[in-house]
Design an enzyme around this catalytic site. Structure first.
Site, PDB file in Angstrom:
ATOM      1  CB  SER A  12      -0.945   0.032   1.167  1.00 34.62           C
ATOM      2  OG  SER A  12      -1.559   1.333   1.487  1.00 34.62           O
ATOM      3  CG  HIS A  42      -3.743  -1.541  -1.605  1.00 36.93           C
ATOM      4  ND1 HIS A  42      -4.655  -2.370  -1.947  1.00 36.93           N
ATOM      5  CD2 HIS A  42      -4.114  -0.847  -0.472  1.00 36.93           C
ATOM      6  CE1 HIS A  42      -5.820  -2.174  -1.105  1.00 36.93           C
ATOM      7  NE2 HIS A  42      -5.577  -1.278  -0.128  1.00 36.93           N
ATOM      8  CG  ASP A 101      -5.328   2.250   1.004  1.00 34.56           C
ATOM      9  OD1 ASP A 101      -5.938   1.531   0.837  1.00 34.56           O
ATOM     10  OD2 ASP A 101      -3.887   2.194   1.375  1.00 34.56           O
ATOM     11  CG  MET A 145      -8.148   7.012   2.470  1.00 32.13           C
ATOM     12  SD  MET A 145      -7.147   7.306   4.008  1.00 32.13           S
ATOM     13  CE  MET A 145      -6.597   5.637   4.078  1.00 32.13           C
ATOM     14  CG  HIS A 193      -9.256   0.001  -0.272  1.00 30.67           C
ATOM     15  ND1 HIS A 193      -8.619  -0.198   0.945  1.00 30.67           N
ATOM     16  CD2 HIS A 193     -10.653  -0.010  -0.074  1.00 30.67           C
ATOM     17  CE1 HIS A 193      -9.541  -0.229   1.481  1.00 30.67           C
ATOM     18  NE2 HIS A 193     -10.936  -0.251   1.015  1.00 30.67           N
ATOM     19  CG  MET A 226     -11.298   3.266   2.083  1.00 32.16           C
ATOM     20  SD  MET A 226      -9.675   3.250   2.993  1.00 32.16           S
ATOM     21  CE  MET A 226      -8.635   3.273   1.595  1.00 32.16           C
ATOM     22  CG  MET A 285     -11.619  -2.751   4.916  1.00 30.14           C
ATOM     23  SD  MET A 285     -10.077  -2.436   4.330  1.00 30.14           S
ATOM     24  CE  MET A 285      -9.206  -1.499   5.431  1.00 30.14           C
ATOM     25  CG  ASP A 304      -6.199  -3.131   3.106  1.00 26.31           C
ATOM     26  OD1 ASP A 304      -4.933  -2.888   3.430  1.00 26.31           O
ATOM     27  OD2 ASP A 304      -6.950  -2.155   2.293  1.00 26.31           O
TER      28      ASP A 304
HETATM   29  C1  DX5 Z   1      -6.544   1.319   5.717  1.00 31.88           C
HETATM   30  C2  DX5 Z   1      -6.004   1.286   4.181  1.00 31.88           C
HETATM   31  C3  DX5 Z   1      -4.774   0.211   4.116  1.00 31.88           C
HETATM   32  C4  DX5 Z   1      -3.630   0.616   4.970  1.00 31.88           C
HETATM   33  C5  DX5 Z   1      -3.015  -0.555   5.235  1.00 31.88           C
HETATM   34  O1  DX5 Z   1      -7.602   2.326   5.579  1.00 31.88           O
HETATM   35  O2  DX5 Z   1      -6.977   0.521   3.371  1.00 31.88           O
HETATM   36  O3  DX5 Z   1      -4.541  -0.356   2.671  1.00 31.88           O
HETATM   37  O4  DX5 Z   1      -2.965   1.412   3.958  1.00 31.88           O
HETATM   38  O5  DX5 Z   1      -1.883  -0.187   5.979  1.00 31.88           O
HETATM   39  P1  DX5 Z   1      -0.863  -1.086   7.018  1.00 31.88           P
HETATM   40  O6  DX5 Z   1      -0.510  -2.294   6.153  1.00 31.88           O
HETATM   41  O7  DX5 Z   1       0.062  -0.125   7.536  1.00 31.88           O
HETATM   42  O8  DX5 Z   1      -1.933  -1.494   7.843  1.00 31.88           O
HETATM   43 ZN    ZN Z   2      -6.707  -0.362   1.440  1.00 33.61          ZN
END
Ligand code: DX5
Ligand code: ZN
Length: 224
Positions: free
Chosen positions: A9, A34, A36, A38, A68, A70, A139, A177
């Site tokens: 990620s 990956h 992310d 947000m 991903h 969010m 998750m 994840d």
């Molecule tokens: C959280 C993300 C994850 C996160 C994982 O909202 O979806 O992908 O970046 O990070 P680690 O591996 O540090 O838990």
């Molecule tokens: Zn993620």
């Protein structure tokens, strides 16, 4: 290709060196990037959007990019990430007004579609969607931040999804994840996962290849 895939990620990468960080982690043996996304609404944090994904593609990144989402504004973001070169797209069903339509939107674009299930999201959502999906993102932390601890009850959830898929003769990848590292990756794989997102466990170390090699070594002992 290995039956297990490691997806760093980039949320945990050094954003001032993002291109180099990605080259580095791919050279270290990562399978997938990956990504992310947000929006500060669905989760209380902001990260990056389709322009960054598009830049990575323009810079020549050819590995799969696993987006991903969010975000609350699911369908417009799906369309933007399809244009930006995403390979996999997952979203949180709580955020979409029409889950089936959002899944179809992803699949019709040629991308692989996944649902992202929070630790408290029941599996009922799979009742009428499972057959449509290409993967399921489970998750193992509450979404919004990297560096959190793995929630152990998720192992039973992975097993329950695996059992459910067996019942209907399906076997799509389960991606896990949050809080994944060398110490727990084998246990998560034993439960039935095959794609592993890891942010801080990889980018928090100097030697990315060593971490990924150690993860693969742990996975080599996992039975079918
Ligand atoms: C959280 C993300 C994850 C996160 C994982 O909202 O979806 O992908 O970046 O990070 P680690 O591996 O540090 O838990
Ligand atoms: Zn993620």
């Amino acid at each position: 290709m290995s039956r297990f895939q490691i997806a760093p990620s980039i949320l945990a990468a050094d954003f001032t060196q993002l291109g180099q960080e990605i080259d580095h982690v791919l050279a270290a043996g990562a399978d997938i990037i990956h990504f992310d996304v947000m929006d500060g609404h669905y989760v209380p944090n902001l990260s990056f959007g389709p322009m960054v994904c598009d830049s990575l593609r323009r810079a020549g990144v050819s590995h799969p990019i696993d987006v991903h989402l969010m975000v609350e504004n699911v369908d417009p973001m799906i369309e933007a990430f399809v244009k930006a070169g995403a390979s996999y797209i997952s979203f949180h069903p709580e955020a979409s007004k029409h889950v089936h339509r959002s899944i179809r939107l992803i699949k019709e674009s040629g991308c692989k579609a996944g649902l992202a299930l929070n630790p408290s999201t029941p599996l009922d959502i799979l009742d009428f969607t499972l057959e449509e999906l290409d993967f399921i993102l489970v998750m193992s932390v509450n979404p919004g931040f990297g560096g959190q601890s793995f929630i152990p009850s998720v192992l039973n959830k992975i097993k329950a999804i695996k059992a459910r898929m067996r019942d209907v003769g399906m076997d799509i990848p389960i991606e896990v994840d949050g809080g994944v590292g060398i110490h727990n990756i084998a246990e998560i794989a034993e439960a039935g996962a095959s794609m592993f997102v890891a942010g801080s466990a990889i980018f928090g170390q100097q030697d990315y290849k060593q971490v990924i090699d150690d993860m693969r070594h742990q996975l080599s002992s996992v039975t079918e």
